[in-house]
Design an enzyme around this catalytic site. Structure first.
Site, PDB file in Angstrom:
ATOM      1  N   CYS A   2       0.950  -1.438   0.174  1.00 54.36           N
ATOM      2  CA  CYS A   2       0.256  -0.146  -0.151  1.00 54.36           C
ATOM      3  C   CYS A   2       0.838   1.079   0.044  1.00 54.36           C
ATOM      4  O   CYS A   2       2.145   1.252   0.115  1.00 54.36           O
ATOM      5  CB  CYS A   2      -0.961   0.060   1.167  1.00 54.36           C
ATOM      6  SG  CYS A   2      -1.477  -1.451   1.614  1.00 54.36           S
ATOM      7  N   ARG A  27       1.218   1.721  -8.026  1.00 54.58           N
ATOM      8  CA  ARG A  27       1.864   0.503  -7.653  1.00 54.58           C
ATOM      9  C   ARG A  27       0.851   0.219  -7.771  1.00 54.58           C
ATOM     10  O   ARG A  27       0.676  -1.618  -7.400  1.00 54.58           O
ATOM     11  CB  ARG A  27       2.044   1.034  -6.445  1.00 54.58           C
ATOM     12  CG  ARG A  27       3.345   1.876  -6.212  1.00 54.58           C
ATOM     13  CD  ARG A  27       3.346   2.231  -5.020  1.00 54.58           C
ATOM     14  NE  ARG A  27       3.771   1.657  -3.939  1.00 54.58           N
ATOM     15  CZ  ARG A  27       4.551   0.798  -3.298  1.00 54.58           C
ATOM     16  NH1 ARG A  27       5.514   0.749  -4.052  1.00 54.58           N
ATOM     17  NH2 ARG A  27       4.258  -0.332  -2.812  1.00 54.58           N
ATOM     18  N   TRP A  74      -3.421  -1.944  -0.784  1.00 56.07           N
ATOM     19  CA  TRP A  74      -3.613  -3.086  -2.217  1.00 56.07           C
ATOM     20  C   TRP A  74      -4.332  -4.102  -0.872  1.00 56.07           C
ATOM     21  O   TRP A  74      -3.267  -4.853  -0.495  1.00 56.07           O
ATOM     22  CB  TRP A  74      -2.132  -3.737  -2.360  1.00 56.07           C
ATOM     23  CG  TRP A  74      -2.637  -4.031  -3.700  1.00 56.07           C
ATOM     24  CD1 TRP A  74      -3.205  -3.420  -4.725  1.00 56.07           C
ATOM     25  CD2 TRP A  74      -1.975  -5.202  -3.448  1.00 56.07           C
ATOM     26  NE1 TRP A  74      -2.544  -5.081  -5.549  1.00 56.07           N
ATOM     27  CE2 TRP A  74      -1.655  -5.507  -4.821  1.00 56.07           C
ATOM     28  CE3 TRP A  74      -1.530  -6.305  -3.259  1.00 56.07           C
ATOM     29  CZ2 TRP A  74      -1.332  -6.999  -5.535  1.00 56.07           C
ATOM     30  CZ3 TRP A  74      -1.305  -7.036  -3.572  1.00 56.07           C
ATOM     31  CH2 TRP A  74      -0.912  -7.849  -4.164  1.00 56.07           C
ATOM     32  N   ASN A  98       1.209   0.117   6.008  1.00 55.73           N
ATOM     33  CA  ASN A  98       1.394  -1.005   5.381  1.00 55.73           C
ATOM     34  C   ASN A  98       1.774  -1.908   5.963  1.00 55.73           C
ATOM     35  O   ASN A  98       2.237  -1.582   7.194  1.00 55.73           O
ATOM     36  CB  ASN A  98       2.633  -0.537   4.142  1.00 55.73           C
ATOM     37  CG  ASN A  98       2.162   0.477   3.764  1.00 55.73           C
ATOM     38  OD1 ASN A  98       0.289   0.718   3.158  1.00 55.73           O
ATOM     39  ND2 ASN A  98       2.826   1.101   2.714  1.00 55.73           N
ATOM     40  N   GLY A  99       1.922  -3.629   5.760  1.00 56.19           N
ATOM     41  CA  GLY A  99       2.403  -4.375   6.201  1.00 56.19           C
ATOM     42  C   GLY A  99       1.826  -5.363   6.972  1.00 56.19           C
ATOM     43  O   GLY A  99       0.392  -5.514   5.929  1.00 56.19           O
ATOM     44  N   GLU A 479      11.508 -22.106 -16.517  1.00 55.23           N
ATOM     45  CA  GLU A 479      11.394 -21.583 -15.851  1.00 55.23           C
ATOM     46  C   GLU A 479      12.505 -20.040 -16.249  1.00 55.23           C
ATOM     47  O   GLU A 479      11.719 -19.026 -16.418  1.00 55.23           O
ATOM     48  CB  GLU A 479      11.570 -20.937 -14.274  1.00 55.23           C
ATOM     49  CG  GLU A 479      11.077 -19.353 -13.742  1.00 55.23           C
ATOM     50  CD  GLU A 479       9.547 -19.037 -14.313  1.00 55.23           C
ATOM     51  OE1 GLU A 479       8.975 -19.534 -15.048  1.00 55.23           O
ATOM     52  OE2 GLU A 479       9.721 -17.407 -14.008  1.00 55.23           O
ATOM     53  N   LYS A 483      11.748 -17.266 -18.559  1.00 53.97           N
ATOM     54  CA  LYS A 483      12.455 -15.716 -18.485  1.00 53.97           C
ATOM     55  C   LYS A 483      12.898 -15.041 -19.767  1.00 53.97           C
ATOM     56  O   LYS A 483      12.616 -13.939 -20.330  1.00 53.97           O
ATOM     57  CB  LYS A 483      13.238 -15.546 -17.002  1.00 53.97           C
ATOM     58  CG  LYS A 483      12.618 -15.445 -15.791  1.00 53.97           C
ATOM     59  CD  LYS A 483      11.248 -14.696 -16.052  1.00 53.97           C
ATOM     60  CE  LYS A 483       9.682 -14.172 -15.856  1.00 53.97           C
ATOM     61  NZ  LYS A 483       8.749 -14.674 -15.586  1.00 53.97           N
ATOM     62  N   GLU A 486      10.530 -14.624 -22.899  1.00 51.56           N
ATOM     63  CA  GLU A 486       9.726 -13.445 -22.874  1.00 51.56           C
ATOM     64  C   GLU A 486       9.990 -12.025 -22.783  1.00 51.56           C
ATOM     65  O   GLU A 486       9.698 -10.998 -23.510  1.00 51.56           O
ATOM     66  CB  GLU A 486       9.117 -13.146 -20.584  1.00 51.56           C
ATOM     67  CG  GLU A 486       8.275 -14.163 -20.796  1.00 51.56           C
ATOM     68  CD  GLU A 486       7.091 -14.190 -19.353  1.00 51.56           C
ATOM     69  OE1 GLU A 486       8.115 -14.385 -18.273  1.00 51.56           O
ATOM     70  OE2 GLU A 486       6.280 -13.784 -19.316  1.00 51.56           O
ATOM     71  N   HIS A 502      18.474 -37.878 -25.463  1.00 50.88           N
ATOM     72  CA  HIS A 502      17.117 -38.368 -25.954  1.00 50.88           C
ATOM     73  C   HIS A 502      16.741 -37.307 -27.285  1.00 50.88           C
ATOM     74  O   HIS A 502      15.828 -37.844 -27.277  1.00 50.88           O
ATOM     75  CB  HIS A 502      15.707 -38.308 -25.215  1.00 50.88           C
ATOM     76  CG  HIS A 502      16.829 -39.562 -23.592  1.00 50.88           C
ATOM     77  ND1 HIS A 502      16.725 -40.496 -24.426  1.00 50.88           N
ATOM     78  CD2 HIS A 502      16.464 -39.709 -22.693  1.00 50.88           C
ATOM     79  CE1 HIS A 502      17.144 -42.036 -23.313  1.00 50.88           C
ATOM     80  NE2 HIS A 502      16.935 -40.615 -22.058  1.00 50.88           N
ATOM     81  N   LYS A 601      -0.052  -8.783 -18.633  1.00 49.37           N
ATOM     82  CA  LYS A 601       0.058  -8.997 -17.491  1.00 49.37           C
ATOM     83  C   LYS A 601      -1.370  -9.956 -16.594  1.00 49.37           C
ATOM     84  O   LYS A 601      -0.712 -11.304 -15.532  1.00 49.37           O
ATOM     85  CB  LYS A 601      -0.096  -7.859 -16.016  1.00 49.37           C
ATOM     86  CG  LYS A 601       0.537  -7.867 -14.719  1.00 49.37           C
ATOM     87  CD  LYS A 601       2.153  -8.274 -14.644  1.00 49.37           C
ATOM     88  CE  LYS A 601       2.420  -9.158 -13.371  1.00 49.37           C
ATOM     89  NZ  LYS A 601       3.410  -9.577 -13.508  1.00 49.37           N
TER      90      LYS A 601
HETATM   91  C1  F6R Z   1       5.603 -15.195 -17.094  1.00 50.81           C
HETATM   92  C2  F6R Z   1       4.139 -15.288 -16.140  1.00 50.81           C
HETATM   93  C3  F6R Z   1       3.097 -15.810 -17.459  1.00 50.81           C
HETATM   94  C4  F6R Z   1       1.918 -15.830 -15.823  1.00 50.81           C
HETATM   95  C5  F6R Z   1       0.760 -16.772 -17.363  1.00 50.81           C
HETATM   96  C6  F6R Z   1       0.164 -16.931 -15.525  1.00 50.81           C
HETATM   97  O1  F6R Z   1       6.632 -14.402 -16.749  1.00 50.81           O
HETATM   98  O2  F6R Z   1       4.178 -13.731 -15.286  1.00 50.81           O
HETATM   99  O3  F6R Z   1       3.375 -16.946 -17.921  1.00 50.81           O
HETATM  100  O4  F6R Z   1       2.620 -17.182 -15.101  1.00 50.81           O
HETATM  101  O5  F6R Z   1       0.064 -15.847 -17.402  1.00 50.81           O
HETATM  102  O6  F6R Z   1      -0.660 -15.740 -15.267  1.00 50.81           O
HETATM  103  P1  F6R Z   1      -1.246 -15.973 -13.188  1.00 50.81           P
HETATM  104  O7  F6R Z   1      -0.269 -15.772 -12.116  1.00 50.81           O
HETATM  105  O8  F6R Z   1      -1.469 -14.845 -12.955  1.00 50.81           O
HETATM  106  O9  F6R Z   1      -2.323 -16.937 -13.169  1.00 50.81           O
END
Ligand code: F6R
Length: 606
Positions: A2, A27, A74, A98-99, A479, A483, A486, A502, A601
């Site tokens: 927050c 934020r 938040w 906050n916290g 992962e 990353k 992406e 394989h 996002k």
């Molecule tokens: C990768 C990323 C995406 C999400 C995926 C699921 O950096 O952010 O692969 O992990 O779209 O999103 P959530 O976790 O919001 O269901």
């Protein structure tokens, strides 16, 4: 997290508070509010929604006064609503916070037994009642009452407190949540983040954990909880407002990578019980010990789920399957009563995960959400929720939400393990103790990752990358590859190291960087053999290795060091260099790190 602002001086407080809160809007937040003192009278306005909604309230009811506090919330405890918006009031006291107050349930019960009535579901409201209680015992400075109250609080806080018994001052305090003072001529500003006060002053004092401050227009008294005076040096901020939003980092992603030790601590906070060798999910237990756990998720959250399988099967000895939500929902899955279906989603809004968990619930499974966004669609649909407390994640590529999900899964594994009777006290104690050390090890690991720019420069023109790992390092290989793809747009594949021979071994030549996750411990010797196979074919090996590993250098060209941890918890550390590598390569290629092309996002379409 927050946003907090505070002001005392000669300006109209609401104008300073609203300007500051607007600077923190980036934020994310779900509600906002202000408390202003004028002529010994406090007025509070707060509501769910955007600052424009609060502005509309302020247009109807002007709040005169030159002293006030404000907040953008938040949600962490209690859904986004008018009642849960800060400031929270008790008697003559109002508080923004906050916290997380870890012991809020016990404190609430004690206060209720003493006659206090609560009007919100928040953990914050207990702080307001505690300060009120301290003031009710007899006249005293506001700062003394705040110290008495905070001495009873376990957890993390940045708080600002006003009282109409003390019309010329307000008090702030900090423990594990940021707080900065801006000191002007005859006026003082407070904010949780520097951007909120840069418009007014660049002379700031960054408070330290344990600081409590009594603030008047012409006086700032910093002390510890026992009232002992403390001197903190003033600093002049040279950042631009845009840099300040990122706490001086060039991108949100880099800031969020560095926030991970805090995010993981906050997710674990209050949930590990070393005294009883147990872990709690929240106020409510799961209705039964599951016969089977099914994890559903997408993308990075799916990778967290793959680590979750190791955690749950090792500690609880309960079978655990992990499914891509987008596959599960269209498969006529075998799932039903006796199953615990865990939906992992940072946003809580991912359409495939939402549909999949609804499907499982419809077939009689108990459902649990692991989400970062309070009251999100997935959190609302599931029977139980385990919130990660990573704070808002702004970079599209998920980093801190991923490690917070791993921490939440570890809590779940201990919880289910204890209830299944399969996790012995000594093993639970060892895992809890290791988990508690993880945030500090994350910090050390991040500090040790120097030279990323040079490493990135070497591989900036690579066409492909291969990531290899075994056991809990396999999901981290996936992962790491995700990353890199992406944000740098370089093709990358994650593979189980044992599978290399394989097929993917055909790809290896001197143009292929191969990232091998090779921490000491389970599977290490086998990974060394895989490394040797790559080296024999002239592949360029970047190893993620444990500090102190003397053998690894012989097998690779570059080493990214991580701190030592048990196999089950290594992912919390081994993912860090991979996030940093992806970031450095993306920056070297000039990509838009925080907003990579074609990505969103929150993926609310199928
Ligand atoms: C990768 C990323 C995406 C999400 C995926 C699921 O950096 O952010 O692969 O992990 O779209 O999103 P959530 O976790 O919001 O269901």
């Amino acid at each position: 997290m927050c946003g907090i602002v505070g002001y005392v001086g000669t300006r109209v407080a609401t104008s300073v508070l609203m300007n500051g809160l607007r600077r923190l809007e980036y934020r994310g937040y779900d509600s906002a509010g202000v408390a202003v003192l004028s002529g010994g009278k406090m007025q509070i306005l707060r509501c769910r929604g955007k600052l424009s909604a609060l502005e509309a309230l302020l247009a109807e009811t002007a709040l005169p006064g030159n002293l006030g506090i404000g907040h953008t919330r938040w949600a962490t405890h209690g859904r986004p609503s008018d009642e849960n918006a800060h400031p929270h009031k008790a008697g003559p006291v109002a508080v923004v916070h906050n916290g997380i107050v870890e012991n809020h349930v016990a404190l609430r019960e004690r206060l209720q037994a003493a006659g206090c009535t609560f009007s919100s579901q928040t953990d914050t409201e207990v702080i307001a009642h505690l300060v009120d209680e301290a003031l009710a015992k007899g006249p005293k400075p506001l700062v003394t009452a705040v110290c008495e109250a905070l001495a009873q609080v376990e957890g993390s806080y940045a708080v600002a407190v006003v009282s109409d018994l003390h019309p010329d001052e307000f008090v702030v305090a900090k423990l594990a949540s940021p707080l900065v003072l801006g000191v002007g001529e005859g006026e003082v500003f407070v904010a949780s983040d520097a951007p909120a006060l840069l418009e007014y002053t660049r002379e700031v004092i960054f408070l330290e954990d344990g600081d409590v401050v009594a603030i008047r227009a012409d006086q700032v008294e910093i002390m510890d909880l026992a009232g002992k005076p403390i001197v903190r040096a003033k600093k002049t901020i040279t950042w631009t407002a845009a840099q300040a939003e990122k706490a001086g980092y060039p991108h949100f992603m880099l800031k969020e990578i560095h926030e991970q030790p805090r995010a993981v601590s906050d997710t674990l906070r209050g949930r590990l019980l070393p005294d009883t060798n147990d872990a709690v999910l929240g106020d409510e237990e799961l209705p039964e010990v599951p016969k089977r756990v099914v994890i559903l998720a997408c993308g990075t959250s799916y990778h967290a789920g793959l680590v979750g399988k190791f955690l749950i099967e090792s500690t609880a000895r309960i079978p655990c399957e992990v499914d891509l939500a987008s596959e599960f929902r269209y498969r006529d899955p075998v799932v039903g009563p006796g199953d615990l279906v865990v939906a992992i989603s940072q946003s809580g809004e991912t359409a495939d995960t939402l549909a999949a968990v609804k499907e499982a619930k419809g077939r009689g499974a108990t459902t649990l959400a692991i989400c970062n966004v309070v009251d999100s669609a997935i959190a609302r649909v599931c029977h139980r929720v385990l919130y990660t407390h990573a704070g808002p994640e702004i970079g599209v590529a998920s980093t801190k939400c991923f490690t917070a999900q791993l921490a939440a899964l570890a809590v779940l594994a201990i919880h289910v393990g204890k209830r299944s009777g399969n996790l012995k006290d000594a093993d639970a104690a060892a895992l809890i103790s290791e988990l508690m050390h993880i945030p500090a090890k994350m910090t050390e690991t991040l500090q040790g990752l120097t030279g990323m720019k040079e490493l990135a420069r070497k591989h900036v023109h690579a066409r492909d990358f291969l990531f290899l790992g075994r056991g809990t390092s396999y999901p981290i290989a996936l992962e790491g590859a995700l990353k890199l793809k992406e944000i740098s747009y370089i093709h990358a594949e994650g593979y189980a190291a044992g599978e290399m021979k394989h097929g993917p071994i055909a790809l290896i030549d001197d143009g292929l960087p191969v990232v091998v996750i090779a921490p000491l411990g389970k599977g290490y010797d086998k990974v060394l053999s895989n490394l040797a196979e790559v080296r024999a074919r002239e592949g360029h090996v970047i190893a993620v290795a444990t500090v102190g590993d003397k053998a690894i250098a012989e097998y690779c060209q570059d080493i990214l060091w991580v701190q030592d941890a048990p196999h089950l918890l290594q992912p919390l550390l081994t993912v860090l260099p991979l996030q940093m590598l992806a970031y450095a390569v993306a920056v070297a290629r000039g990509s838009d790190v925080d907003q990579p092309r074609n990505l969103a996002k929150s993926v609310t379409v199928e």
